[in-house]
Design a protein around this motif. Structure first.
Motif, PDB file in Angstrom:
ATOM      1  N   CYS A 109    -110.905 -71.590   2.675  1.00  0.00           N
ATOM      2  CA  CYS A 109    -111.703 -72.765   2.314  1.00  0.00           C
ATOM      3  C   CYS A 109    -110.899 -74.015   1.982  1.00  0.00           C
ATOM      4  CB  CYS A 109    -112.591 -72.427   1.111  1.00  0.00           C
ATOM      5  SG  CYS A 109    -113.702 -71.043   1.365  1.00  0.00           S
ATOM      6  N   ILE A 110    -109.657 -73.851   1.503  1.00  0.00           N
ATOM      7  CA  ILE A 110    -108.957 -75.006   0.954  1.00  0.00           C
ATOM      8  C   ILE A 110    -108.684 -76.080   2.007  1.00  0.00           C
ATOM      9  CG2 ILE A 110    -106.607 -74.136   1.327  1.00  0.00           C
ATOM     10  CD1 ILE A 110    -105.905 -75.288  -1.433  1.00  0.00           C
ATOM     11  N   THR A 111    -108.566 -75.661   3.270  1.00  0.00           N
ATOM     12  CA  THR A 111    -108.243 -76.637   4.311  1.00  0.00           C
ATOM     13  C   THR A 111    -109.465 -77.419   4.772  1.00  0.00           C
ATOM     14  OG1 THR A 111    -108.546 -74.926   5.988  1.00  0.00           O
ATOM     15  CG2 THR A 111    -106.311 -75.279   5.181  1.00  0.00           C
ATOM     16  N   ARG A 112    -110.653 -76.987   4.368  1.00  0.00           N
ATOM     17  CA  ARG A 112    -111.863 -77.633   4.889  1.00  0.00           C
ATOM     18  C   ARG A 112    -112.707 -78.334   3.830  1.00  0.00           C
ATOM     19  NH1 ARG A 112    -112.006 -72.742   7.710  1.00  0.00           N
ATOM     20  NH2 ARG A 112    -113.723 -71.931   6.451  1.00  0.00           N
ATOM     21  N   THR A 113    -112.333 -78.194   2.577  1.00  0.00           N
ATOM     22  CA  THR A 113    -113.149 -78.798   1.534  1.00  0.00           C
ATOM     23  C   THR A 113    -112.289 -79.122   0.336  1.00  0.00           C
ATOM     24  OG1 THR A 113    -115.149 -78.505   0.208  1.00  0.00           O
ATOM     25  CG2 THR A 113    -113.755 -76.575   0.491  1.00  0.00           C
ATOM     26  N   GLY A 114    -112.832 -79.876  -0.593  1.00  0.00           N
ATOM     27  CA  GLY A 114    -112.087 -80.254  -1.780  1.00  0.00           C
ATOM     28  C   GLY A 114    -111.896 -79.101  -2.744  1.00  0.00           C
ATOM     29  N   ALA A 115    -110.899 -79.237  -3.634  1.00  0.00           N
ATOM     30  CA  ALA A 115    -110.575 -78.172  -4.578  1.00  0.00           C
ATOM     31  C   ALA A 115    -111.760 -77.836  -5.475  1.00  0.00           C
ATOM     32  CB  ALA A 115    -109.367 -78.571  -5.428  1.00  0.00           C
ATOM     33  N   GLY A 116    -112.493 -78.857  -5.902  1.00  0.00           N
ATOM     34  CA  GLY A 116    -113.630 -78.625  -6.787  1.00  0.00           C
ATOM     35  C   GLY A 116    -114.670 -77.710  -6.159  1.00  0.00           C
TER      36      GLY A 116
END
Length: 218
Positions: free
Chosen positions: A145-152
């Motif tokens: 997920c980290i590559t496609r969306t923000g950390a929050g």
């Protein structure tokens, strides 16, 4: 490897798929681990305290996991109604007892009464099982997920999946969640079984098997 008909499978084809370097490395690590374990036990004088029969059941359960994942694809591709299909299906269903064996092993190790406070019990399992599970799941979710969306977004997603035991990125962790959930029952079950005679324990075991059979039949 090109697909072939079942009757065309030979020992040479099977051996040709073995990664021999990896197999040798695994054998070396296994032999080294057993050697270190035996040496440590001899030092402490606790060679006889280990329940070897549980180790054998654990090895059997691990082997059955492999059998399930080998035979399930065969069940899907073999013509239905043939002897091979029925044999593969029977083996696959029988090997699924691997999950039950892992749970029973945990029960055999956790349930017997011991002088251990609730705090000690929680601390041991938190550091040995729950925390590694959380870290392992973190890498799965972060990688997906980290590559496609923000950390929050993905941190909140991670917390929701881990606490709910529904991590879709790592579905095979489901059994670890089940075992971690059983920890909540260990303390009251220990007290319940503390003064129970062995005969009543066996009767309770038979009752549980009967009720499981009724549920399956229903």
């Amino acid at each position: 490897v090109p697909a072939v008909e079942a009757r065309a499978v030979t020992a040479g084809l099977v051996l040709g798929q073995v990664k021999w370097l990896r197999a040798c490395m695994m054998a070396v690590f296994l032999a080294g681990g057993l050697w270190l374990w035996s040496g440590e036990k001899k030092k402490t004088g606790q060679v006889q305290s280990r329940r070897v029969w549980l180790d054998l059941i654990r090895c059997l359960a691990a082997f059955l996991v492999i059998v399930v994942h080998v035979t399930e694809p065969a069940v899907l591709i073999l013509p239905q109604g043939t002897r091979l299909h029925l044999a593969a299906r029977a083996i696959s269903l029988g090997a699924l007892t691997c999950n039950l064996l892992f749970v029973l092993i945990s029960g055999a190790l956790l349930l017997p009464w011991r002088q251990e406070t609730v705090g000690e019990f929680v601390r041991k399992r938190l550091m040995g099982v729950v925390l590694p599970l959380a870290v392992y799941a973190w890498f799965y979710v972060a990688g997906m997920c980290i590559t496609r969306t923000g950390a929050g977004t993905w941190v909140w997603y991670y917390l929701r999946m881990v606490t709910g035991g529904t991590l879709v990125e790592a579905p095979h962790l489901w059994l670890v969640y089940v075992l971690a959930g059983l920890y909540l029952l260990v303390i009251p079950f220990r007290y319940m079984l503390r003064d129970l005679p062995e005969r009543l324990e066996k009767l309770l075991f038979v009752l549980i098997l009967v009720l499981l059979g009724v549920r399956t039949a229903s």
